[in-house]
Every structure is written in structure tokens, then in C-alpha cells.
Enzyme design. Structure first.
Site, PDB file in Angstrom:
ATOM      1  N   SER A 103       0.831  -1.205   0.000  1.00  0.00           N
ATOM      2  CA  SER A 103       0.000   0.000   0.000  1.00  0.00           C
ATOM      3  C   SER A 103       0.870   1.261   0.000  1.00  0.00           C
ATOM      4  CB  SER A 103      -0.946  -0.074   1.207  1.00  0.00           C
ATOM      5  OG  SER A 103      -1.902   0.945   1.136  1.00  0.00           O
ATOM      6  N   ASP A 153     -10.383  -4.312  -4.522  1.00  0.00           N
ATOM      7  CA  ASP A 153      -9.751  -3.256  -3.714  1.00  0.00           C
ATOM      8  C   ASP A 153     -10.349  -1.902  -4.083  1.00  0.00           C
ATOM      9  OD1 ASP A 153      -8.059  -1.442  -2.464  1.00  0.00           O
ATOM     10  OD2 ASP A 153      -6.289  -2.684  -2.769  1.00  0.00           O
ATOM     11  N   HIS A 184      -8.227  -4.686  -0.183  1.00  0.00           N
ATOM     12  CA  HIS A 184      -6.951  -4.017   0.056  1.00  0.00           C
ATOM     13  C   HIS A 184      -6.037  -4.860   0.950  1.00  0.00           C
ATOM     14  CE1 HIS A 184      -4.479  -0.520  -0.452  1.00  0.00           C
ATOM     15  NE2 HIS A 184      -4.342  -0.343   0.852  1.00  0.00           N
TER      16      HIS A 184
HETATM   17  C1  MLT Z   1      -2.908   3.856   2.305  1.00  0.00           C
HETATM   18  O1  MLT Z   1      -3.840   3.698   3.060  1.00  0.00           O
HETATM   19  O2  MLT Z   1      -1.753   3.670   2.648  1.00  0.00           O
HETATM   20  C2  MLT Z   1      -3.210   4.350   0.952  1.00  0.00           C
HETATM   21  O3  MLT Z   1      -4.256   3.786   0.458  1.00  0.00           O
HETATM   22  C3  MLT Z   1      -2.058   4.329   0.041  1.00  0.00           C
HETATM   23  C4  MLT Z   1      -1.339   5.611   0.238  1.00  0.00           C
HETATM   24  O4  MLT Z   1      -1.917   6.528   0.787  1.00  0.00           O
HETATM   25  O5  MLT Z   1      -0.186   5.694  -0.199  1.00  0.00           O
END
Ligand code: MLT
Length: 204
Positions: A103, A153, A184
């Protein structure tokens, strides 16, 4: 060392994995994942220095999915400098690094690749997005990338995954995409896919 809190665990082999956690994670989170993907690799795992309501990240965002791109660029270079310093201090070769990010960690890894701040031998990007709207036209020749997306996701959507794969391929990275039957969150199939891909790839 740019004040990064980090863990370094020496390995039995030559490969070092750079482990980059997701939002709210820390330097300990991905150590088991790294070990599961390569039992012999050294593990380098920094904690993101940006705090969002106390949750560590690798760069600032303005809202979910809306990134502060100036900060993305600055943080990508900052993290690369940390890696160079860690390579000297902890004695690993920064030219044989494989980045493994989840992520937000995957997003800073692809920002570093696209900006050329650090040349990875390979990267495994779990649930990544496109981190920069107008990345420079760098060459990613000799860089092998596995992207693991989740079909359901809502954050790193399948469209984001394809757009990132295209950006990396345009720059001559060798990209493989696996879509998992998940959202996710990481699934067991992600770990298996990563382990198999790394074992089968030509990455030293
Ligand atoms: C996260 O929650 O980390 C995001 O979806 C990805 C990011 O903000 O880089």
C-alpha cells in the site's frame, strides 16, 4: 541516517529486501512477510517518518488517494539516502536490493523507481497505486516487478494497478501482474505469488 527508525536483519544469502510498510505500520510489520518470501535474504525495514494522526507513512497525502506529490518526491529521495547510508553501515550491496512494499510502502517504492532515486534489482508491490501524475521518463531496464492487486480493492483499484503496470512497462521494467480475489488486505495467495515469482526470477 536521516533519523529513520529501522531494523536490519542480516541474511545467509546475497539478496537484501527493503521492506516498506503500509499506513499505520512500523519497522516490525513486514519482517515475517519478508522472511516468508525469502528465508535467506537480509531484511532492511525502515519506519515511515510522516505521521498522519499518529500513523506512520512514507509521504504526506491530502486525502485518501490524493497525494502531496512534492512531498512524494522529497520523501523518495530522503528514503533513498537512508538506504545508501544503511548499506554502508550495515554492509549490504544497495545494487541488489529488492523492494517489497504494501500500500503506502508500495507507493513510495514505485516513486523511488520512477524518479530514479534508487535502482532496484526487483520490486514486489502489494496493492499499489500511481504515486506521481507526471513522472520523469527514466529507464527501468533490468528491473523486474511483480504487482499484486486485489480484484475488489476500493483503494488501490484494478484501474490504478493497470495504470502503474503500464507506466513501469513504458520505462522498460519487466512487469508481471497478479490479481487476487481480495480487497486491500493481503491474502495468503499474495505471499505464495511473491515467493514463487522471486524464486523463479533471474534476480540474483
Ligand atoms: C494507504 O492507506 O496507505 C493508501 O491507500 C495508500 C497511500 O496513501 O499511499
Amino acid at each position: 541516517m536521516n533519523d529513520f527508525t529501522y531494523r536490519f536483519i542480516p541474511g545467509a544469502g546475497d539478496r537484501t529486501l527493503l521492506l516498506l510498510h503500509g499506513t499505520g505500520g512500523n519497522e516490525n510489520d513486514l519482517l515475517p512477510l519478508g522472511r516468508a518470501i525469502d528465508p535467506d535474504a537480509a531484511l532492511l525495514s525502515p519506519r515511515g517518518r510522516v505521521l498522519e494522526n499518529g500513523a506512520p507513512r512514507f509521504f504526506r497525502r491530502l486525502a485518501e488517494g490524493i497525494f502531496d506529490e512534492k512531498d512524494v518526491v522529497a520523501r523518495a529521495h530522503e528514503l533513498a539516502n537512508f538506504v545508501f547510508a544503511a548499506a554502508k553501515k550495515d554492509g549490504f550491496n544497495e545494487n541488489t536490493l529488492v523492494a517489497i512494499g504494501y500500500s503506502n510502502g508500495a507507493n513510495i517504492a514505485s516513486a523511488m523507481m520512477l524518479l530514479g532515486s534508487l535502482k532496484f534489482r526487483g520490486a514486489i508491490l502489494f496493492r499499489p497505486m500511481v504515486p506521481l501524475s507526471r513522472p520523469p521518463d527514466s529507464s527501468l531496464e533490468n528491473c523486474a516487478v511483480l504487482i499484486c492487486g486485489g480484484r475488489f480493492d476500493p483503494i488501490a483499484t484494478p484501474d490504478q494497478v493497470s495504470a502503474l503496470a503500464e507506466l513501469l512497462r513504458d520505462r522498460k521494467a519487466e512487469v508481471e501482474v497478479r490479481m487476487q480475489e481480495s480487497g486491500h488486505e493481503l491474502a495468503d495467495a499474495d505471499v505464495e505469488a511473491a515467493r514463487d515469482w522471486l524464486a523463479a526470477s533471474a534476480i540474483a
